[in-house]
Design a protein around this motif. Structure first.
Motif, mmCIF file in Angstrom:
data_model
loop_
_atom_site.group_PDB
_atom_site.id
_atom_site.type_symbol
_atom_site.label_atom_id
_atom_site.label_comp_id
_atom_site.label_asym_id
_atom_site.label_seq_id
_atom_site.Cartn_x
_atom_site.Cartn_y
_atom_site.Cartn_z
ATOM 1 N N LEU A 1 13.844 -33.573 16.333
ATOM 2 C CA LEU A 1 13.021 -34.089 15.243
ATOM 3 C C LEU A 1 11.957 -35.051 15.740
ATOM 4 C CD1 LEU A 1 15.766 -34.724 12.550
ATOM 5 C CD2 LEU A 1 14.472 -32.653 13.021
ATOM 6 N N ALA A 2 12.065 -35.500 16.977
ATOM 7 C CA ALA A 2 11.136 -36.502 17.495
ATOM 8 C C ALA A 2 9.719 -35.957 17.643
ATOM 9 C CB ALA A 2 11.632 -37.031 18.839
ATOM 10 N N VAL A 3 9.576 -34.617 17.710
ATOM 11 C CA VAL A 3 8.250 -34.055 17.942
ATOM 12 C C VAL A 3 7.465 -33.833 16.657
ATOM 13 C CG1 VAL A 3 8.948 -32.925 20.082
ATOM 14 C CG2 VAL A 3 9.158 -31.694 17.914
ATOM 15 N N GLY A 4 8.126 -33.925 15.517
ATOM 16 C CA GLY A 4 7.425 -33.694 14.259
ATOM 17 C C GLY A 4 6.851 -34.969 13.684
ATOM 18 N N ASP A 5 5.987 -34.815 12.678
ATOM 19 C CA ASP A 5 5.452 -35.991 12.010
ATOM 20 C C ASP A 5 6.515 -36.557 11.073
ATOM 21 O OD1 ASP A 5 5.219 -34.686 9.314
ATOM 22 O OD2 ASP A 5 3.740 -33.469 10.359
ATOM 23 N N ALA A 6 6.253 -37.751 10.555
ATOM 24 C CA ALA A 6 7.250 -38.470 9.759
ATOM 25 C C ALA A 6 7.686 -37.674 8.534
ATOM 26 C CB ALA A 6 6.708 -39.831 9.345
ATOM 27 N N ALA A 7 6.733 -37.032 7.859
ATOM 28 C CA ALA A 7 7.056 -36.275 6.647
ATOM 29 C C ALA A 7 7.963 -35.092 6.970
ATOM 30 C CB ALA A 7 5.778 -35.786 5.975
ATOM 31 N N PHE A 8 7.690 -34.409 8.082
ATOM 32 C CA PHE A 8 8.520 -33.256 8.436
ATOM 33 C C PHE A 8 9.889 -33.707 8.923
ATOM 34 C CE2 PHE A 8 9.945 -29.651 11.046
ATOM 35 C CZ PHE A 8 9.823 -28.640 10.105
ATOM 36 N N GLN A 9 9.969 -34.830 9.630
ATOM 37 C CA GLN A 9 11.256 -35.373 10.041
ATOM 38 C C GLN A 9 12.132 -35.648 8.811
ATOM 39 O OE1 GLN A 9 11.042 -38.702 12.778
ATOM 40 N NE2 GLN A 9 9.338 -37.794 13.871
ATOM 41 N N GLU A 10 11.511 -36.220 7.771
ATOM 42 C CA GLU A 10 12.240 -36.497 6.537
ATOM 43 C C GLU A 10 12.730 -35.205 5.893
ATOM 44 O OE1 GLU A 10 14.069 -38.641 3.632
ATOM 45 O OE2 GLU A 10 13.097 -39.441 5.433
ATOM 46 N N LYS A 11 11.906 -34.185 5.955
ATOM 47 C CA LYS A 11 12.253 -32.883 5.394
ATOM 48 C C LYS A 11 13.457 -32.273 6.132
ATOM 49 C CE LYS A 11 9.768 -28.634 4.121
ATOM 50 N NZ LYS A 11 8.459 -27.952 4.244
ATOM 51 N N CYS A 12 13.452 -32.397 7.462
ATOM 52 C CA CYS A 12 14.566 -31.892 8.261
ATOM 53 C C CYS A 12 15.848 -32.656 7.961
ATOM 54 C CB CYS A 12 14.241 -31.990 9.753
ATOM 55 S SG CYS A 12 12.932 -30.874 10.304
ATOM 56 N N GLN A 13 15.711 -33.977 7.809
ATOM 57 C CA GLN A 13 16.888 -34.790 7.507
ATOM 58 C C GLN A 13 17.483 -34.415 6.149
ATOM 59 O OE1 GLN A 13 16.384 -39.056 8.159
ATOM 60 N NE2 GLN A 13 15.012 -38.647 9.877
ATOM 61 N N GLU A 14 16.616 -34.124 5.189
ATOM 62 C CA GLU A 14 17.097 -33.710 3.875
ATOM 63 C C GLU A 14 17.885 -32.406 3.968
ATOM 64 O OE1 GLU A 14 13.791 -33.489 1.232
ATOM 65 O OE2 GLU A 14 13.394 -35.645 1.269
ATOM 66 N N ARG A 15 17.378 -31.473 4.784
ATOM 67 C CA ARG A 15 18.092 -30.205 4.947
ATOM 68 C C ARG A 15 19.437 -30.435 5.627
ATOM 69 N NH1 ARG A 15 15.677 -24.319 6.537
ATOM 70 N NH2 ARG A 15 15.070 -24.550 4.352
ATOM 71 N N MET A 16 19.478 -31.340 6.612
ATOM 72 C CA MET A 16 20.745 -31.635 7.288
ATOM 73 C C MET A 16 21.722 -32.321 6.336
ATOM 74 S SD MET A 16 19.853 -32.551 11.267
ATOM 75 C CE MET A 16 18.613 -33.798 10.970
ATOM 76 N N HIS A 17 21.209 -33.227 5.501
ATOM 77 C CA HIS A 17 22.058 -33.868 4.487
ATOM 78 C C HIS A 17 22.682 -32.817 3.574
ATOM 79 C CE1 HIS A 17 22.001 -38.176 4.918
ATOM 80 N NE2 HIS A 17 20.694 -38.213 5.055
#
Length: 253
Positions: free
Chosen positions: A180-196
């Motif tokens: 997730l470190a390579v994406g922008d902040a908005a996409f990182q949040e999106k990935c975290q939501e999917r993991m949640h």
């Protein structure tokens, strides 16, 4: 214990050994000559040392430690990419390893072609990928770039596509290594939501990150590695606090 039905990952007294050349060789010919003559000297390096680690089904574990501590090596051991030099690794469940997103992409093929290629590698039929194609493209936010060769993608774009493909199904075990470190902040949040969402539906998570705030947010347990050894493991808040204190950094970093 191995007999415990709730245990999905069990690592027992596991060690990983690498051999490093202990002398400088300037060219490939010299290397092979020494190799054939058995004159090539190696230095033993223990990347992991007698690791004991047990994960229950549905738990979320953060793997923390400085660079070179053995975090990625432990993940590769659990994924089966590496075999233990000694000890055992037991895994009960399907794994979605997000260790090197885009590592399986063919740079000469377009993003669309790579979606189907990756799907085939993961064991999905063309019909399955047809049904999920739009979902993958929408999540990756790459609709205008699907006919572009992957070699022209930035690392962030490739990671978006890799994450979208790898998480189209609900895996029993999700392994995420700093992707997730390579994406922008908005996409990182999106990935975290999917993991949640996956965690809420029973997926077990192993998550490597240098960002303690993210580990605290996603994980209920943590294991702290240093030079191949387990320093501490247990409740995520306590392990993160101890790790940050050892680095003399604020606990909320």
């Amino acid at each position: 214990m191995a007999s415990d039905k709730d245990t999905i990952i069990k690592v027992t007294n596991a060690a990983v050994r690498f051999n490093m050349a202990s002398e400088r060789i300037d060219n490939l010919k010299e290397y092979f000559v020494k190799l054939i003559k058995r004159e090539l000297m190696f230095q033993e390096f223990m990347a992991l040392k007698d690791i004991n680690f047990e994960v229950k089904r549905g738990e979320a574990w953060g793997l923390i430690g400085t660079n070179g501590s053995g975090k990625s090596t432990l993940l590769k051991l659990i994924c089966g990419i590496l075999k233990p030099y000694r000890g055992t690794v037991e895994v009960r469940g399907s794994i979605a390893p997000l260790i090197e997103l885009g590592a399986g992409f063919d740079g000469e093929l377009t993003a669309t072609e790579n979606i189907y290629l990756n799907g085939a590698v993961l064991g999905y039929s063309k019909e399955f990928m047809d049904a999920h194609y739009d979902e993958i493209v929408e999540f990756a936010e790459l609709k205008d770039f699907m006919n572009m060769p992957i070699k022209n993608y930035s690392s962030g774009m490739a990671a978006r596509l890799g994450f979208a493909i790898a998480t189209i199904v609900q895996p029993e075990i999700l392994i995420v290594d700093e992707v997730l470190a390579v994406g922008d902040a908005a996409f990182q949040e999106k990935c975290q939501e999917r993991m949640h969402h996956m965690l809420e539906n029973g997926t077990t998570l192993l998550f490597v990150s240098h960002t303690m705030a993210t580990v605290r947010q996603l994980c209920d347990h943590a294991i702290w590695l240093n030079k191949g050894n387990v320093v501490m493991q247990g409740e995520a808040e306590s392990v993160c606090d101890a790790y940050m204190e050892s680095l003399n950094l604020p606990e909320n970093a």
